[in-house]
Design a protein around this motif. Structure first.
Motif, PDB file in Angstrom:
ATOM      1  N   ALA A 132       0.823  -1.227   0.033  1.00  0.00           N
ATOM      2  CA  ALA A 132      -0.023  -0.004  -0.082  1.00  0.00           C
ATOM      3  C   ALA A 132       0.667   1.337  -0.001  1.00  0.00           C
ATOM      4  CB  ALA A 132      -1.003   0.122   1.256  1.00  0.00           C
ATOM      5  N   GLN A 133       2.095   1.069   0.227  1.00  0.00           N
ATOM      6  CA  GLN A 133       3.138   2.279   0.646  1.00  0.00           C
ATOM      7  C   GLN A 133       3.009   3.189  -0.990  1.00  0.00           C
ATOM      8  OE1 GLN A 133       4.119   3.006   3.358  1.00  0.00           O
ATOM      9  NE2 GLN A 133       5.123   4.881   2.483  1.00  0.00           N
ATOM     10  N   LYS A 134       2.854   2.635  -1.925  1.00  0.00           N
ATOM     11  CA  LYS A 134       2.746   3.694  -3.239  1.00  0.00           C
ATOM     12  C   LYS A 134       1.612   4.479  -3.186  1.00  0.00           C
ATOM     13  CE  LYS A 134       0.261   0.118  -6.532  1.00  0.00           C
ATOM     14  NZ  LYS A 134       0.410  -0.509  -7.529  1.00  0.00           N
ATOM     15  N   PHE A 135       0.410   4.136  -2.753  1.00  0.00           N
ATOM     16  CA  PHE A 135      -0.565   4.912  -2.660  1.00  0.00           C
ATOM     17  C   PHE A 135      -0.456   5.994  -1.457  1.00  0.00           C
ATOM     18  CE2 PHE A 135      -2.143   0.649  -3.852  1.00  0.00           C
ATOM     19  CZ  PHE A 135      -2.708   1.154  -5.371  1.00  0.00           C
ATOM     20  N   VAL A 136       0.169   5.419  -0.404  1.00  0.00           N
ATOM     21  CA  VAL A 136       0.525   6.602   0.740  1.00  0.00           C
ATOM     22  C   VAL A 136       1.683   7.653   0.026  1.00  0.00           C
ATOM     23  CG1 VAL A 136       1.387   6.695   2.950  1.00  0.00           C
ATOM     24  CG2 VAL A 136       0.341   4.751   2.215  1.00  0.00           C
ATOM     25  N   VAL A 137       2.519   7.150  -0.529  1.00  0.00           N
ATOM     26  CA  VAL A 137       3.620   8.203  -1.139  1.00  0.00           C
ATOM     27  C   VAL A 137       2.826   9.032  -2.256  1.00  0.00           C
ATOM     28  CG1 VAL A 137       5.582   8.234  -2.495  1.00  0.00           C
ATOM     29  CG2 VAL A 137       5.371   6.445  -0.763  1.00  0.00           C
ATOM     30  N   GLU A 138       2.067   8.458  -3.118  1.00  0.00           N
ATOM     31  CA  GLU A 138       1.373   9.260  -3.807  1.00  0.00           C
ATOM     32  C   GLU A 138       0.524  10.415  -3.087  1.00  0.00           C
ATOM     33  OE1 GLU A 138      -2.322   8.915  -7.260  1.00  0.00           O
ATOM     34  OE2 GLU A 138      -1.385   6.939  -6.431  1.00  0.00           O
ATOM     35  N   ALA A 139      -0.218  10.065  -2.034  1.00  0.00           N
ATOM     36  CA  ALA A 139      -0.892  10.994  -1.548  1.00  0.00           C
ATOM     37  C   ALA A 139      -0.275  11.795  -0.705  1.00  0.00           C
ATOM     38  CB  ALA A 139      -1.831  10.344  -0.281  1.00  0.00           C
ATOM     39  N   GLN A 140       1.156  11.693  -0.228  1.00  0.00           N
ATOM     40  CA  GLN A 140       2.042  12.714   0.480  1.00  0.00           C
ATOM     41  C   GLN A 140       2.486  13.547  -0.514  1.00  0.00           C
ATOM     42  OE1 GLN A 140       4.600   9.467   2.274  1.00  0.00           O
ATOM     43  NE2 GLN A 140       4.569  10.933   4.121  1.00  0.00           N
ATOM     44  N   ASP A 141       2.868  13.165  -1.528  1.00  0.00           N
ATOM     45  CA  ASP A 141       3.298  14.023  -2.848  1.00  0.00           C
ATOM     46  C   ASP A 141       2.181  14.929  -3.221  1.00  0.00           C
ATOM     47  OD1 ASP A 141       5.355  14.586  -4.863  1.00  0.00           O
ATOM     48  OD2 ASP A 141       3.668  13.821  -6.285  1.00  0.00           O
ATOM     49  N   LYS A 142       1.043  14.546  -3.376  1.00  0.00           N
ATOM     50  CA  LYS A 142       0.041  15.366  -3.465  1.00  0.00           C
ATOM     51  C   LYS A 142      -0.290  16.331  -2.673  1.00  0.00           C
ATOM     52  CE  LYS A 142      -4.635  15.105  -6.084  1.00  0.00           C
ATOM     53  NZ  LYS A 142      -5.611  14.163  -6.522  1.00  0.00           N
ATOM     54  N   LEU A 143      -0.227  16.101  -1.419  1.00  0.00           N
ATOM     55  CA  LEU A 143      -0.363  17.259  -0.383  1.00  0.00           C
ATOM     56  C   LEU A 143       0.734  18.086  -0.443  1.00  0.00           C
ATOM     57  CD1 LEU A 143      -1.535  15.007   2.800  1.00  0.00           C
ATOM     58  CD2 LEU A 143      -2.829  16.781   1.541  1.00  0.00           C
ATOM     59  N   ARG A 144       1.775  17.624  -0.647  1.00  0.00           N
ATOM     60  CA  ARG A 144       2.847  18.652  -0.699  1.00  0.00           C
ATOM     61  C   ARG A 144       2.811  19.604  -1.773  1.00  0.00           C
ATOM     62  NH1 ARG A 144       6.399  14.242   1.188  1.00  0.00           N
ATOM     63  NH2 ARG A 144       6.449  13.270  -1.116  1.00  0.00           N
ATOM     64  N   ARG A 145       2.525  19.183  -2.959  1.00  0.00           N
ATOM     65  CA  ARG A 145       2.275  19.758  -3.995  1.00  0.00           C
ATOM     66  C   ARG A 145       1.253  20.920  -3.969  1.00  0.00           C
ATOM     67  NH1 ARG A 145       0.281  17.367  -7.968  1.00  0.00           N
ATOM     68  NH2 ARG A 145       0.286  15.253  -7.270  1.00  0.00           N
ATOM     69  N   MET A 146      -0.025  20.491  -3.466  1.00  0.00           N
ATOM     70  CA  MET A 146      -1.197  21.381  -3.266  1.00  0.00           C
ATOM     71  C   MET A 146      -1.153  22.362  -1.825  1.00  0.00           C
ATOM     72  SD  MET A 146      -4.530  18.937  -4.647  1.00  0.00           S
ATOM     73  CE  MET A 146      -4.536  18.274  -6.335  1.00  0.00           C
ATOM     74  N   ARG A 147      -0.517  21.828  -0.728  1.00  0.00           N
ATOM     75  CA  ARG A 147      -0.277  22.576   0.257  1.00  0.00           C
ATOM     76  C   ARG A 147      -1.509  23.012   0.905  1.00  0.00           C
ATOM     77  NH1 ARG A 147       4.725  23.761   1.156  1.00  0.00           N
ATOM     78  NH2 ARG A 147       4.265  25.413   2.583  1.00  0.00           N
ATOM     79  N   PRO A 148      -2.805  22.088   1.119  1.00  0.00           N
ATOM     80  CA  PRO A 148      -3.843  22.668   1.713  1.00  0.00           C
ATOM     81  C   PRO A 148      -3.537  22.371   3.454  1.00  0.00           C
ATOM     82  CG  PRO A 148      -4.104  20.249   1.209  1.00  0.00           C
ATOM     83  CD  PRO A 148      -2.978  20.709   0.661  1.00  0.00           C
ATOM     84  N   THR A 149      -4.540  23.443   4.028  1.00  0.00           N
ATOM     85  CA  THR A 149      -4.357  23.343   5.419  1.00  0.00           C
ATOM     86  C   THR A 149      -5.210  21.884   5.763  1.00  0.00           C
ATOM     87  OG1 THR A 149      -4.474  25.684   5.646  1.00  0.00           O
ATOM     88  CG2 THR A 149      -5.073  24.077   7.681  1.00  0.00           C
ATOM     89  N   VAL A 150      -4.553  21.064   6.627  1.00  0.00           N
ATOM     90  CA  VAL A 150      -4.871  19.751   6.807  1.00  0.00           C
ATOM     91  C   VAL A 150      -5.406  19.985   8.596  1.00  0.00           C
ATOM     92  CG1 VAL A 150      -4.651  17.624   7.641  1.00  0.00           C
ATOM     93  CG2 VAL A 150      -3.226  18.593   5.466  1.00  0.00           C
ATOM     94  N   VAL A 151      -6.978  19.719   8.573  1.00  0.00           N
ATOM     95  CA  VAL A 151      -7.671  19.862   9.998  1.00  0.00           C
ATOM     96  C   VAL A 151      -7.940  18.236  10.058  1.00  0.00           C
ATOM     97  CG1 VAL A 151      -9.734  20.168  10.889  1.00  0.00           C
ATOM     98  CG2 VAL A 151      -8.652  21.813   9.444  1.00  0.00           C
ATOM     99  N   ALA A 152      -7.193  17.779  11.236  1.00  0.00           N
ATOM    100  CA  ALA A 152      -7.431  16.524  11.822  1.00  0.00           C
ATOM    101  C   ALA A 152      -8.415  16.467  12.966  1.00  0.00           C
ATOM    102  CB  ALA A 152      -5.924  15.857  12.091  1.00  0.00           C
ATOM    103  N   ILE A 153      -9.276  15.379  12.883  1.00  0.00           N
ATOM    104  CA  ILE A 153     -10.353  15.419  13.719  1.00  0.00           C
ATOM    105  C   ILE A 153     -10.269  13.826  14.458  1.00  0.00           C
ATOM    106  CG2 ILE A 153     -12.849  15.458  14.594  1.00  0.00           C
ATOM    107  CD1 ILE A 153     -13.087  17.573  12.164  1.00  0.00           C
ATOM    108  N   THR A 154     -10.347  13.774  15.684  1.00  0.00           N
ATOM    109  CA  THR A 154     -10.444  12.152  16.410  1.00  0.00           C
ATOM    110  C   THR A 154     -11.294  12.498  17.541  1.00  0.00           C
ATOM    111  OG1 THR A 154      -9.442  10.504  16.837  1.00  0.00           O
ATOM    112  CG2 THR A 154      -8.181  12.378  17.904  1.00  0.00           C
TER     113      THR A 154
END
Length: 524
Positions: free
Chosen positions: A153-175
């Protein structure tokens, strides 16, 4: 010779039947090693005949090493065990995903190795012993495959990380132990006019679910990514925050959800608090003592937004029921539906809103706190709170053509939410009406499970106009004990469907039928 051939065929048939059952259970339990053994123990404990059947299977297979015909009897017994757990699902069949195919291959491979080794020693009669090990072998296969699946699954995780780095949205995490989904929905609505926000759908709250959300849903121009984060134990949220680093972290509440897996409240608090470690802003429910203490520790280190559902209490954001509308508790839980809430930010009145059908004020307070952390003017939020969205199957109330109210709370499985749903039912019942509660009880509450189910049953039968319909066997003993001596009525049914069919035919105008929690068919 013929008996040998028949016995080999019986070994294969018994293993096939067991694999069909226990691989499906593994899938329903999210491929977590050890859960098949836990479910097998449950089926054996709540149905004594299953303990007898398992013991008979073991005795007969053992005896077959000296008297061969006993082996066939033992294999027939283990193929039928546990009674009540279908080979094929009644509510959800085994899905042959790529992950399931890999798990099946490893499980069968382990079985073949053991069958071959035993067969070389004593033929099919020794190989039959492997049928007794089907459950732990599935758990072993899941343990073997867990690191493999993570690497794949790591390739999908890396893809997501790369996309976040490029788009730079503010991440709001809720738990939080509960309230995550409702809070996420509120945040999405409160940001709808000021930010281009994307929220993780449904309960996509683990590593793969959030990676899929980023990869499939984030588009150029996305300003805020609202990520619901779930956990079964320490370290999981910390890992999620490494992959999806939040600027704003929020904890809705601390409760007993997943107490079975995390063992004690202190572990739950520690696991949830991981979400604040790297975030610049923490939005916390300070009605919970542990979160109030966390807020004090974080003060001065990072920005803290304190939220409360307690009228008259001080916090940066307060969403409190107006006097006489509904009553909150220590966790901020209030009556779901009915009444009005006052919203206050920094001590200033912002608006008064109608309570949503399945809403709890602390969830709205946390959502307002997140909007405040994103510098959304408080006054601009008032129009967005007029019609707040609700989460599906969370205290959804509808009335049929006869005037019978039906409250669908089947996705709730925590004690506070269950108590709140009962209060909602009492508020909705008409003059002369009855409250019918259909429930299998609550699970994954560890050593508190019996006590919490007893308390809920007592509440659900506290008045003569209340009927508690207990479905299944998992919590039947605790629910019956809680209802003992109460003025309400108690009934038992094999399934929710059976209970609903009989009860809906007996309801009349003014009645309320509460469907409180539901369990998948791999529970007894």
């Amino acid at each position: 010779m013929i008996l040998d051939v028949v016995t080999w065929a019986a070994v294969a048939a018994a293993l096939a039947a067991e694999d069909s059952r226990w691989l499906r259970v593994a899938q329903r339990e999210h491929y977590e090693p050890g859960r098949d053994t836990a479910m097998a123990r449950l089926w054996t404990e709540v149905k004594p005949e299953n303990a007898v059947l398992l013991g008979a299977a073991a005795i007969c297979i053992g005896a077959g090493l000296w008297s061969k015909p006993f082996t066939l009897v033992g294999l027939a017994a283990i193929a039928a065990w546990p009674l009540g757990l279908p080979v094929r699902g009644t509510t959800k069949a085994l899905a042959w995903t790529d992950r399931m195919k890999r798990l099946c291959a490893v499980t069968v491979g382990l079985q073949l190795v053991l069958v071959a080794a035993a067969g070389l020693a004593r033929g099919p009669y020794a190989a039959a012993v492997v049928a007794l090990l089907a459950v732990p072998l599935v758990d072993l296969a899941m343990a073997i495959m867990r690191p493999v699946e993570r690497r794949m699954a790591q390739k999908f995780v890396v893809e997501a990380q790369d996309k976040l780095r490029r788009m730079r949205p503010t991440v709001v995490a809720i738990t939080g132990s509960y309230g995550k989904t409702s809070t996420k929905l509120y945040v999405n609505q409160l940001l709808s006019r000021s930010h281009a926000a994307v929220a993780s759908p449904a309960s996509f709250n683990n590593l793969m679910g959030l990676s899929r959300t980023v990869n499939d849903r984030l588009v150029p121009g996305t300003e805020v990514f609202v990520a619901e984060m779930g956990t079964y134990g320490p370290g999981e949220i910390r890992e999620l925050c490494t992959v999806f680093p939040p600027t704003i972290a929020a904890i809705t509440t601390i409760g007993e959800a997943h107490l079975e897996r995390m063992k004690n409240r202190e572990t739950i608090v520690a696991a949830k608090s991981e979400i604040t470690e790297e975030a610049a802003v923490s939005v916390l429910n300070v009605d919970v003592p542990e979160l109030a203490a966390l807020a004090d520790r974080l003060e001065g280190v990072k920005r803290v937004v304190r939220c409360s559902a307690t009228a008259g209490g001080w916090a940066d954001v307060v969403v409190a029921p107006l006097a006489g509308a509904s009553v909150g508790d220590a966790s901020g839980t209030a009556v779901a539906g009915g009444g009005r809430w006052e919203v206050t930010v920094d001590g200033e009145h912002v608006t008064t809103v109608d309570a949503p059908p399945a809403g709890h004020p602390i969830n709205l307070a946390i959502a307002v706190g997140i909007a405040r952390a994103l510098d959304v003017p408080a006054a601009s939020l008032a129009p967005l709170m007029i019609d707040l969205p609700g989460a599906a199957h969370r205290a959804e109330l509808q009335r049929d053509e006869r005037g019978v109210a039906v409250i669908d709370d089947t996705y709730n499985s925590n004690p506070d939410g269950a108590a709140s749903a009962l209060r909602s039912a009492r508020a909705a019942v008409g003059e002369g009406g009855r409250i019918w509660t259909i429930t299998p009880g609550m699970v994954e509450l560890g050593d508190q499970q019996a006590a919490r189910n007893r308390a809920f049953a007592a509440d659900a039968t506290a008045m003569p106009d209340q009927v508690l319909a207990i479905t299944g066997l998992t919590n039947r003993r605790a629910l019956l004990a809680g209802a003992q001596g109460q003025p309400g009525e108690v009934r038992t049914y094999p399934s929710r469907e059976a209970a609903a069919a009989e009860i809906m035919a007996q309801t009349a105008a003014g009645d309320v039928v509460l469907f409180e929690n539901d369990l998948p068919d791999h529970y007894a």
